[in-house]
Design a protein around this motif. Structure first.
Motif, PDB file in Angstrom:
ATOM      1  N   SER A 297      17.381 -13.087  -9.745  1.00 12.93           N
ATOM      2  CA  SER A 297      18.456 -12.502  -9.367  1.00 12.93           C
ATOM      3  C   SER A 297      18.629 -12.209  -8.114  1.00 12.93           C
ATOM      4  O   SER A 297      17.429 -12.232  -6.956  1.00 12.93           O
ATOM      5  N   PHE A 298      19.581 -12.308  -7.842  1.00 17.89           N
ATOM      6  CA  PHE A 298      20.022 -11.975  -5.613  1.00 17.89           C
ATOM      7  C   PHE A 298      20.083 -10.447  -5.884  1.00 17.89           C
ATOM      8  O   PHE A 298      19.790 -10.119  -4.525  1.00 17.89           O
ATOM      9  N   ALA A 299      20.731  -9.669  -6.652  1.00 16.70           N
ATOM     10  CA  ALA A 299      20.400  -8.356  -6.985  1.00 16.70           C
ATOM     11  C   ALA A 299      19.743  -7.614  -7.708  1.00 16.70           C
ATOM     12  O   ALA A 299      20.109  -7.438  -8.466  1.00 16.70           O
ATOM     13  N   PRO A 300      18.078  -7.637  -7.774  1.00 20.53           N
ATOM     14  CA  PRO A 300      16.984  -7.538  -8.928  1.00 20.53           C
ATOM     15  C   PRO A 300      17.695  -5.726  -9.435  1.00 20.53           C
ATOM     16  O   PRO A 300      17.870  -5.326  -8.800  1.00 20.53           O
ATOM     17  N   SER A 301      17.979  -5.805 -11.052  1.00 20.15           N
ATOM     18  CA  SER A 301      18.082  -4.492 -11.491  1.00 20.15           C
ATOM     19  C   SER A 301      16.989  -3.068 -11.000  1.00 20.15           C
ATOM     20  O   SER A 301      15.656  -3.083 -10.221  1.00 20.15           O
ATOM     21  N   CYS A 302      16.946  -1.949 -10.718  1.00 19.75           N
ATOM     22  CA  CYS A 302      16.009  -1.266 -10.949  1.00 19.75           C
ATOM     23  C   CYS A 302      14.754  -1.191 -12.009  1.00 19.75           C
ATOM     24  O   CYS A 302      13.771  -0.727 -11.577  1.00 19.75           O
ATOM     25  N   GLU A 303      15.047  -2.149 -12.550  1.00 20.86           N
ATOM     26  CA  GLU A 303      13.979  -1.374 -14.120  1.00 20.86           C
ATOM     27  C   GLU A 303      12.816  -2.851 -12.978  1.00 20.86           C
ATOM     28  O   GLU A 303      11.602  -2.994 -13.652  1.00 20.86           O
ATOM     29  N   SER A 304      13.396  -3.809 -13.200  1.00 21.14           N
ATOM     30  CA  SER A 304      12.754  -4.846 -12.955  1.00 21.14           C
ATOM     31  C   SER A 304      12.203  -4.303 -11.075  1.00 21.14           C
ATOM     32  O   SER A 304      11.380  -5.221 -11.091  1.00 21.14           O
ATOM     33  N   PHE A 305      12.460  -3.698 -10.051  1.00 16.20           N
ATOM     34  CA  PHE A 305      12.436  -4.111  -9.181  1.00 16.20           C
ATOM     35  C   PHE A 305      10.756  -2.564  -8.808  1.00 16.20           C
ATOM     36  O   PHE A 305      10.028  -2.619  -8.619  1.00 16.20           O
ATOM     37  N   LEU A 306      11.296  -1.696 -10.234  1.00 16.05           N
ATOM     38  CA  LEU A 306      10.082  -0.702 -10.020  1.00 16.05           C
ATOM     39  C   LEU A 306       8.743  -1.732 -11.003  1.00 16.05           C
ATOM     40  O   LEU A 306       8.059  -1.034 -10.330  1.00 16.05           O
ATOM     41  N   GLN A 307       8.657  -2.776 -11.568  1.00 17.88           N
ATOM     42  CA  GLN A 307       7.845  -3.259 -11.966  1.00 17.88           C
ATOM     43  C   GLN A 307       7.125  -4.213 -10.881  1.00 17.88           C
ATOM     44  O   GLN A 307       6.109  -4.179 -11.172  1.00 17.88           O
ATOM     45  N   VAL A 308       8.118  -4.879 -10.376  1.00 15.36           N
ATOM     46  CA  VAL A 308       7.444  -5.392  -8.507  1.00 15.36           C
ATOM     47  C   VAL A 308       6.769  -4.269  -8.008  1.00 15.36           C
ATOM     48  O   VAL A 308       5.536  -4.451  -7.083  1.00 15.36           O
ATOM     49  N   MET A 309       7.295  -3.456  -8.279  1.00 13.50           N
ATOM     50  CA  MET A 309       6.421  -1.916  -6.889  1.00 13.50           C
ATOM     51  C   MET A 309       5.686  -1.663  -7.641  1.00 13.50           C
ATOM     52  O   MET A 309       4.235  -1.262  -7.296  1.00 13.50           O
ATOM     53  N   ARG A 310       4.950  -1.657  -8.745  1.00 10.59           N
ATOM     54  CA  ARG A 310       3.780  -1.612  -9.843  1.00 10.59           C
ATOM     55  C   ARG A 310       3.008  -2.436 -10.009  1.00 10.59           C
ATOM     56  O   ARG A 310       2.150  -2.286 -10.832  1.00 10.59           O
ATOM     57  N   LYS A 311       3.833  -3.633  -9.776  1.00  8.79           N
ATOM     58  CA  LYS A 311       2.697  -5.291  -9.503  1.00  8.79           C
ATOM     59  C   LYS A 311       2.492  -6.279 -10.761  1.00  8.79           C
ATOM     60  O   LYS A 311       1.322  -6.453 -11.747  1.00  8.79           O
ATOM     61  N   GLU A 312       3.838  -5.420 -12.093  1.00 11.31           N
ATOM     62  CA  GLU A 312       3.724  -5.961 -13.473  1.00 11.31           C
ATOM     63  C   GLU A 312       4.712  -6.819 -13.215  1.00 11.31           C
ATOM     64  O   GLU A 312       4.564  -7.929 -14.469  1.00 11.31           O
ATOM     65  N   LEU A 313       5.123  -7.248 -11.908  1.00 11.79           N
ATOM     66  CA  LEU A 313       6.189  -8.530 -11.204  1.00 11.79           C
ATOM     67  C   LEU A 313       5.758  -8.859 -10.126  1.00 11.79           C
ATOM     68  O   LEU A 313       5.673  -7.680  -9.431  1.00 11.79           O
ATOM     69  N   GLN A 314       5.314 -10.061  -9.907  1.00 11.93           N
ATOM     70  CA  GLN A 314       5.259 -10.903  -8.809  1.00 11.93           C
ATOM     71  C   GLN A 314       5.795 -11.501  -7.761  1.00 11.93           C
ATOM     72  O   GLN A 314       7.039 -12.237  -9.082  1.00 11.93           O
ATOM     73  N   LEU A 315       6.865 -10.723  -6.709  1.00  9.16           N
ATOM     74  CA  LEU A 315       7.688 -11.212  -6.083  1.00  9.16           C
ATOM     75  C   LEU A 315       7.745 -12.787  -5.568  1.00  9.16           C
ATOM     76  O   LEU A 315       7.159 -12.760  -5.226  1.00  9.16           O
TER      77      LEU A 315
END
Length: 470
Positions: A297-315
């Motif tokens: 995504s070029f503008a990630p959703s709030c759900e995905s960005f929250l998972q990045v903050m929780r380190k559930e997704l690697q950016l």
């Protein structure tokens, strides 16, 4: 001699008995079939009798044709039983086996996982995902050409990991996708691309040329769908693209799933069951196939960005030297403290002057096309309300200096311009807001050498703008 005769006579009896036992066993063999029709919640499957001619061919996962009332429909076999408690006279036989490849264990597990996650029946999932069955037997295509692989490719992802790829330009996204394709193909696996819109899918397919791929979407014909289904099942193709219809394809070695533009609301199935989201289904299938998942995504959703903050997704960021745009937030209420009372802030004026010096253009977006403003107290900022409908009164911004009358947009009542505030007991009202006409006049006054071109739906300036572009 008597013993020998008895043995000779008993041998054909044993053969007949064994054949008769197999016949009885085939007569009592039943199949639980999930049909592609809407069923009640408590009824997940229907029971049919397996005829002796198909007893050795029907397996769990086979796509079969079964009768339902006066029509012939398709379904998937999920279980085979030999129960003696079923009334045979009330059960119909399976008519035939369809030429499509049988569903494997991971596909059946995907059906159950989606049904459990979205609280819907198995039949609704099968109805949505079951591919169209061709009316006649179609010969599959021959061997597909293997895509070319670039040497010395770096590893972009690791297995069984979740990523969020944030890009800025389309060329960065396509370059990243091609790197992922090279890594998957070099490992002998398969890669799945899920798109929200058909035009995005078509644009990506043009970028994939001349690589060989198959596409699964709702508009795919039954013959093309069958050939693509057979090619995926036999691992003749490594690149699979499509919409949400491609989730139940017979993958044999799925290594990577990419959900394109995961912020797009079209990924959500709003109008029919299962009301799934491609992002959530991507997580389910990644766990089943033990593959990697990349949300792009070029503008990630709030759900995905929250998972990045929780380190559930690697950016993942593209290796680009392009600088990100800087945003400046200006509070116009603070501009008055410094003696600047214009509705164009000093930062905006400096940016316009800098763009004019560099010979570039400036776009000012005004989220207001009306020529009227609210009547506001100059001291306490309280709006003057209509005595009838209690809505804010409006005044003409074009005739702000005259301030003859104020009116209500709902009841169309016209009243004299107020001069006394009932809240702070002070005098002095002004019009709050800015119109397109007033903004144009202010720009022409402050920048007399600049060409000001207002564009909105109710003016003819849009046609003039197109002429200037030419």
């Amino acid at each position: 001699m008597l013993d020998g005769v008895q043995k000779v006579r008993l041998t054909p009896l044993l053969v007949y008995a064994s054949h008769f036992a197999i016949f009885l066993q085939s007569q009592n063999m039943f199949a639980h079939v999930i049909i592609n029709r809407k069923l009640p919640e408590k009824l997940n499957s229907l029971i049919y009798t397996i005829p002796p001619s198909l007893a050795n061919h029907i397996q769990v996962g086979s796509i079969v044709s079964v009768p339902l009332r006066n029509s012939l429909i398709h379904g998937i076999v999920i279980k085979k039983t030999h129960s003696k408690d079923i009334a045979i006279k009330n059960i119909k036989d399976i008519e035939a086996i369809q030429p499509l490849s049988s569903l494997n264990k991971k596909q059946l597990q995907s059906i159950h996982e989606i049904s459990s996650y979205y609280c819907c029946t198995l039949s609704s999932v099968v109805k949505f995902f079951l591919p169209p069955v061709p009316k006649r037997l179609i010969k599959p295509l021959g061997e597909y050409e293997k895509p070319s692989i670039h040497e010395n490719q770096k590893e972009i992802f690791e297995k069984q990991k979740r990523y969020l790829f944030k890009y800025t330009f389309e060329r960065e996204k396509y370059h990243f996708y091609k790197q992922c394709i090279d890594q998957v193909i070099s490992g002998g696996g398969q890669i799945l691309f899920i798109f929200a819109e058909l035009f995005q899918l078509q644009a990506f397919e043009q970028e994939l040329m001349p690589n060989t791929f198959v596409s699964l979407k709702g508009s795919t014909r039954s013959t093309q769908y069958y050939r693509a289904w057979d090619a995926i099942a036999q691992k003749k193709v490594s690149i699979i693209t499509g919409t949400r219809k491609a989730w139940l394809a017979p993958f044999s070695s799925l290594q990577l799933i990419i959900v394109d533009d995961e912020h797009n609301s079209s990924h959500k199935n709003w109008d029919m069951h299962p009301r799934m989201h491609n992002r959530d289904v991507g997580y389910l299938l990644a766990n089943i196939h033990k593959s990697a998942l990349i949300l792009s995504s070029f503008a990630p959703s709030c759900e995905s960005f929250l998972q990045v903050m929780r380190k559930e997704l690697q950016l993942i960021h593209p290796n680009s030297k392009q600088h990100f745009h800087k945003f400046t937030l200006v509070n116009l209420a603070d501009e008055g403290k410094w003696g600047h009372y214009a509705f164009l802030s000093q930062a905006t004026q400096q940016s316009i002057e800098r763009n004019m010096a560099q010979g570039t253009q400036t776009l000012l977006l005004l989220n207001k096309k009306s020529e009227y403003g609210s009547v506001v107290c100059a001291h306490c900022k309280v709006h003057a309300l209509c005595a009838t409908c209690k809505l804010p009164l409006r005044g003409s911004l074009a005739q702000e200096r005259e301030r003859k009358n104020a009116f209500c947009l709902r009841c169309q009542q016209e009243v004299p311009f107020p001069s006394f505030c009932m809240s702070c007991q002070k005098t002095g009202f002004r019009l709050s807001g800015i119109s397109m006409t007033r903004l144009s006049q202010e720009l022409k006054k402050r920048f007399p050498h600049a060409t000001v071109l207002p564009m909105h739906a109710e003016s003819r300036s849009l046609a003039r703008a197109k002429k200037l572009q030419k």
